[in-house]
Motif scaffolding. Structure first.
Motif, PDB file in Angstrom:
ATOM      1  N   SER A   1      34.527   9.471  33.020  1.00 40.78           N
ATOM      2  CA  SER A   1      34.598   8.220  33.406  1.00 40.78           C
ATOM      3  C   SER A   1      35.678   8.225  34.449  1.00 40.78           C
ATOM      4  N   ASN A   2      36.799   9.026  34.505  1.00 41.09           N
ATOM      5  CA  ASN A   2      37.941   8.965  35.405  1.00 41.09           C
ATOM      6  C   ASN A   2      37.342   9.313  36.763  1.00 41.09           C
ATOM      7  N   ARG A   3      36.400  10.013  36.664  1.00 39.77           N
ATOM      8  CA  ARG A   3      35.738  10.599  38.125  1.00 39.77           C
ATOM      9  C   ARG A   3      34.558   9.763  38.815  1.00 39.77           C
TER      10      ARG A   3
END
Length: 382
Positions: free
Chosen positions: A6-8
């Motif tokens: 998700s953070n990428r």
């Protein structure tokens, strides 16, 4: 939706080889989920379509069975006939035109039962409407030439062809109506003119007028053949009263024996007479075209009517109004030039009238003097 990356997401991050394998595994997992969902949607859509089909089938079943118990199904043919007759419009209304939109025709195309009831109801076909459109003869003026003459001849042929075709349709339809009305009393409305409108070389006018008189004569013959069935008539006629060739005038010259059951008559007469200088005042030169505004004047009709007032026999010699002398006549409405009221050709069975409306007119205003002169006339002999 949760994801280990998700953070990428939505960034310029370049995943490692291990992460690429993970991403591919995640995407395949969701593809399988989408396929499963699509299958469920299709199953639901198929089920919905099946339900809708079943619903329509049940609605059709309901409607078709409700028709069997509809109150109108229990009406006798006599009551149906009465309802059908109540659908008929007034004889002078556009809806009374003997066409496919006529209520009698529409009713006869609903079902087999209604068609039979309609054919067994002669009064449904007893209202005869004949509205003959005015013939307009306009042609552009130019210098005489073979081409112009050919165009004029072609226009005349087209006009007479269209008129004859219209008359034939009216004649055929009227014959059908008369046949279906069997022997019952007739109500007749006729609006017709023996004249043409427009600007043509005078020598050419008889070609069109002759065709008009022949066509009108055919329709008049059809009506006269059933005169013994006339119960109500309404005539709006533009007649050449002083012409032995008049066809519409024959409708007014019947004997009491010809119209034994005629009870109501409404007659509006507009006399026609061409102004003799009219033809030779026209020219083919461009200079003379400018004089047309002086020749074709809105007051031309009034000029003719003034001539009729000053010399009534110009219009009314040879025109005999005796149809209204029938012994059964109870109601009379007459709308004609006041000049006609001063002639002995006007015959009315005064003793039998219960309703009388007289509207004699002059070229400008209508007065009661014409009615007074009519009422002051001596009864015709015998």
């Amino acid at each position: 939706m949760d994801s280990p990356l998700s953070n990428r997401l939505d960034s310029d991050y370049s995943p490692s080889d291990a992460e690429i394998l993970l991403i591919k595994a995640l995407v395949q997992q969701k593809l399988d989920a989408v396929g499963s969902i699509d299958k469920e949607i299709k199953d639901f859509e198929d089920s919905l379509a099946t339900l809708k089909t079943q619903r329509r089938a049940n609605e059709t079943f309901i409607q078709r069975h409700r028709v069997l118990i509809a109150p109108i199904k229990r009406l006798s043919p006599k009551i149906l006939s009465t309802i059908f007759l109540a659908c008929l419009p007034a004889i002078e209304r556009p809806e009374a035109s003997m066409a496919s939109s006529h209520p009698a025709v529409v009713i006869s195309h609903v079902c087999r039962l209604w068609r039979q009831v309609a054919f067994d109801t002669p009064l449904l076909w007893s209202r005869i409407q004949m509205i003959i459109p005015s013939v307009i003869c306009d042609h552009p003026y130019s210098r005489p030439s073979a081409t112009a003459n050919d165009e004029l001849e072609a226009d005349l042929n087209e006009i007479t062809g269209l008129f004859n075709s219209f008359v034939q349709r009216i004649s055929d339809t009227t014959a059908i109506w008369l046949s279906r009305s069997k022997g019952c009393p007739l109500t007749i409305f006729m609006d017709a003119s023996e004249d043409t409108s427009g600007v043509y070389v005078a020598s050419r006018l008889p070609i069109v007028e002759g065709s008009i008189l022949v066509g009108l004569g055919k329709l008049v013959d059809l009506l006269l053949s059933e005169s013994k069935r006339w119960e109500q008539v309404r005539f709006k006629l533009s007649i050449k009263g002083n012409s032995p060739q008049t066809q519409l005038g024959r409708l007014l010259s019947l004997t009491p024996q010809d119209v034994p059951i005629l009870q109501q008559a409404s007659i509006a007469i507009n006399p026609l007479e061409r102004i003799q200088p009219f033809g030779h005042m026209l020219s083919h030169t461009p200079q003379d075209v400018s004089t047309l505004s002086n020749v074709i004047d809105p007051l031309e009709t009034r000029t003719v009517q003034r001539a009729a007032e000053s010399n009534p026999t110009n219009f009314w010699d040879g025109l005999r109004i005796s149809t209204v002398h029938g012994q059964a006549l109870q109601s009379l409405t007459l709308d004609c030039p006041r000049a006609a009221t001063r002639l002995k050709v006007f015959q009315v069975n005064w003793a039998g009238l219960t309703e009388l409306s007289l509207r004699p007119y002059t070229c400008s205003v209508r007065t009661s003097n014409g009615a007074t002169s009519i009422l002051g006339m001596d009864p015709p002999p015998g």
